[in-house]
Design an enzyme around this catalytic site. Structure first.
Site, short mmCIF file in Angstrom:
data_model
loop_
_atom_site.label_atom_id
_atom_site.label_comp_id
_atom_site.label_asym_id
_atom_site.label_seq_id
_atom_site.Cartn_x
_atom_site.Cartn_y
_atom_site.Cartn_z
N CYS A 144 11.15 8.43 -29.86
CA CYS A 144 12.13 9.34 -29.64
C CYS A 144 13.05 9.66 -30.67
O CYS A 144 13.24 8.97 -31.65
CB CYS A 144 13.28 8.60 -28.48
SG CYS A 144 14.94 9.40 -28.26
N CYS A 176 16.97 8.08 -30.49
CA CYS A 176 17.25 6.57 -30.56
C CYS A 176 16.01 5.86 -31.04
O CYS A 176 16.21 4.64 -31.28
CB CYS A 176 17.57 5.97 -29.16
SG CYS A 176 16.17 6.05 -27.77
N CYS A 234 12.55 10.29 -22.94
CA CYS A 234 12.75 8.79 -23.51
C CYS A 234 13.22 7.94 -22.51
O CYS A 234 14.39 8.31 -21.76
CB CYS A 234 13.80 8.90 -24.63
SG CYS A 234 14.45 7.44 -25.19
N CYS A 259 17.49 6.54 -23.81
CA CYS A 259 18.60 7.41 -23.71
C CYS A 259 18.33 8.73 -22.97
O CYS A 259 19.38 9.58 -22.73
CB CYS A 259 18.82 7.94 -25.24
SG CYS A 259 17.54 8.98 -26.14
N ASP A 285 -4.35 13.66 -52.40
CA ASP A 285 -4.70 12.11 -51.51
C ASP A 285 -5.64 12.36 -50.44
O ASP A 285 -5.12 13.08 -49.60
CB ASP A 285 -3.19 11.61 -51.08
CG ASP A 285 -3.31 10.36 -50.35
OD1 ASP A 285 -4.37 9.77 -50.12
OD2 ASP A 285 -2.35 9.99 -49.79
#
EC number: 6.3.5.13
Length: 448
Positions: A213, A216, A235, A238, A362
């Site tokens: 989320c 949160c 979520c 929340c 990388d």
């Protein structure tokens, strides 16, 4: 146009002419680079002359979607500017505005040109405030070139600030991606979401980016996942969830000629394989609809006529051999190519990976690709090439796949035969163009 910008534009146009005349190919970003040296803010003056409908950004699918949108806008009959080759830095946008607009259906047309541009995610902070597009489209966000771009939260912040600097620009985004949706929640701009509103019954990627989320930090719950972190999420802590979709693809199905979906009472045939082509085509539909310039039949004609020519999902016919090329530059892109090969029953794979500046030095992300799924293919013939061929060979070894090192596409074809079926050539940014040119030359020889 300011005097300094006029001089800069003339310099850039001269560089473009010289490139095409003496190099016999597109000079890429160079005209824009030279123009910006002479007048750093030349883009501001050039953009005032066009109606910039949309700027397209995102980790994967930018070039394909931009070309689809451009094809749709071209049907409106007005001159068109577009950086079709994927030169997506500010200098590439300047170059696209310096060259003569496409006039396919607009001979003698005196109307203001329209424009759509592809833009690198980090360069939105320069391009959006200077171009001031009517719409900014964000396709998705995945980890990509971490040594250049950084983590995704850096990209999110850059895009949010660019949109805050252009408050009249409408944010058109992929609502299935929580990383895109969280940007809509933090900006004052009007926002509209597009997405796939049905369960495609796909196996979720075993390796994916954030499924947490953005409010949160709790783990998201999914009704269904299309790939990566894209899907119908909510979520449990929340209540934050996928936004209401302004443009929703429904009843997605696979047919012989590619993926098909329904939207607004119309059937859309993509003519392509791969879940991401649903998103690319859906994004083009959304851009066409909000532009106010393109009718559905014009959009349909553009999509049906679309044939990849930049190495993305491009097919080359060489006598009795068929070769498909595609770009993959991060784990999610490779995982989608893995899915395509498995769906089509492919047996010959060639992976070309470089580590130039444009690719990212990388290559640790090789280990985030789910190559183990290819190890299940019976009779698989795998090849690797490019400056990081040895690294890729080692990664495939740990996935249970033996791969031989090759120099180019011709080498792959020499080591295989027609009975092996289609050859899948997958390459990253700097590895793809030379392979495309090689295959184009080979195809011309067969045609002649």
């Amino acid at each position: 146009m300011a005097f300094r910008s006029s001089i800069a534009a003339a310099l850039g146009k001269s560089a473009h002419w010289a490139g095409e005349t003496f190099m016999h190919r597109s000079p890429g970003n160079l005209p824009g680079v030279l123009a910006m040296k002479a007048a750093p803010l030349v883009l501001c003056d050039l953009a005032k002359k066009v109606d910039t409908v949309v700027v397209v950004s995102g980790t994967n699918g930018k070039t394909t979607t931009t070309n689809l949108v451009a094809d749709c806008l071209a049907k409106a009959g007005r001159p068109l500017h577009c950086n079709r080759d994927g030169n997506n830095l500010e200098s590439g946008v300047v170059t696209a505005l310096l060259v003569r607009p496409e006039m396919q259906h607009a001979q003698g047309c005196q109307e203001q040109p329209v424009a759509c541009f592809e833009c690198d995610e980090l360069y939105t902070k320069y391009v959006l405030p200077r171009v001031k597009p009517r719409f900014f489209m964000l396709l998705n966000l995945f980890r990509d070139q971490l040594d250049r771009v950084g983590e995704i939260d850096n990209v999110q912040q850059t895009i949010a600030r660019a949109l805050e600097a252009t408050p009249d620009t409408v944010f058109l985004y992929n609502g299935d991606d929580p990383l895109c949706a969280s940007i809509a929640d933090r900006i004052p701009n009007e926002s509209m979401a597009f997405g796939i509103a049905c369960d495609m019954k796909l196996d979720g990627d075993r390796i994916s980016d954030s499924r947490f989320c953005q409010k949160c930090g709790a783990a998201l719950e999914y009704e269904y996942v299309h790939y990566g972190q894209l899907g119908a999420y909510r979520c449990p802590e929340c209540g934050w969830r996928r936004p209401e979709l302004s443009f929703a693809a429904e009843h997605v199905r696979m047919e012989e000629d590619g993926l098909v979906f329904d939207i607004d009472g119309h059937e859309v045939r993509t003519g392509q394989m791969g879940t991401y082509m649903i998103y690319n085509t859906l994004a083009a539909y959304a851009a066409s609809k909000v532009s106010g310039l393109v009718e559905f039949d014009q959009f349909e004609q553009a999509v049906e006529a679309y044939r990849p020519t930049n190495g993305r999902l491009q097919t080359f016919t060489l006598g009795d051999r068929s070769v498909m090329t595609n770009l993959a530059k991060n784990p999610t892109g490779f995982n989608q190519n893995i899915r395509i090969v498995l769906n089509e029953g492919g047996h010959v794979l060639a992976l070309f990976v470089n580590d130039e500046e444009a690719d990212g030095i990388d290559v640790s992300w090789f280990w985030d690709i789910d190559f183990e799924r290819w190890s299940e293919i019976e009779g698989l013939k795998a090849f690797v090439g490019g400056s990081r061929a040895n690294d890729m060979q080692v990664r495939l070894k740990y996935a249970g796949i033996k791969a031989d090192i090759v120099k180019n596409a011709a080498d792959v074809l020499e080591r295989t035969e027609a009975g092996d079926g289609k050859v899948y050539v997958i390459a990253n940014y700097t590895a793809l163009p030379p392979l495309r040119r090689e295959l184009e030359a080979m195809q011309k020889e067969w045609e002649n």
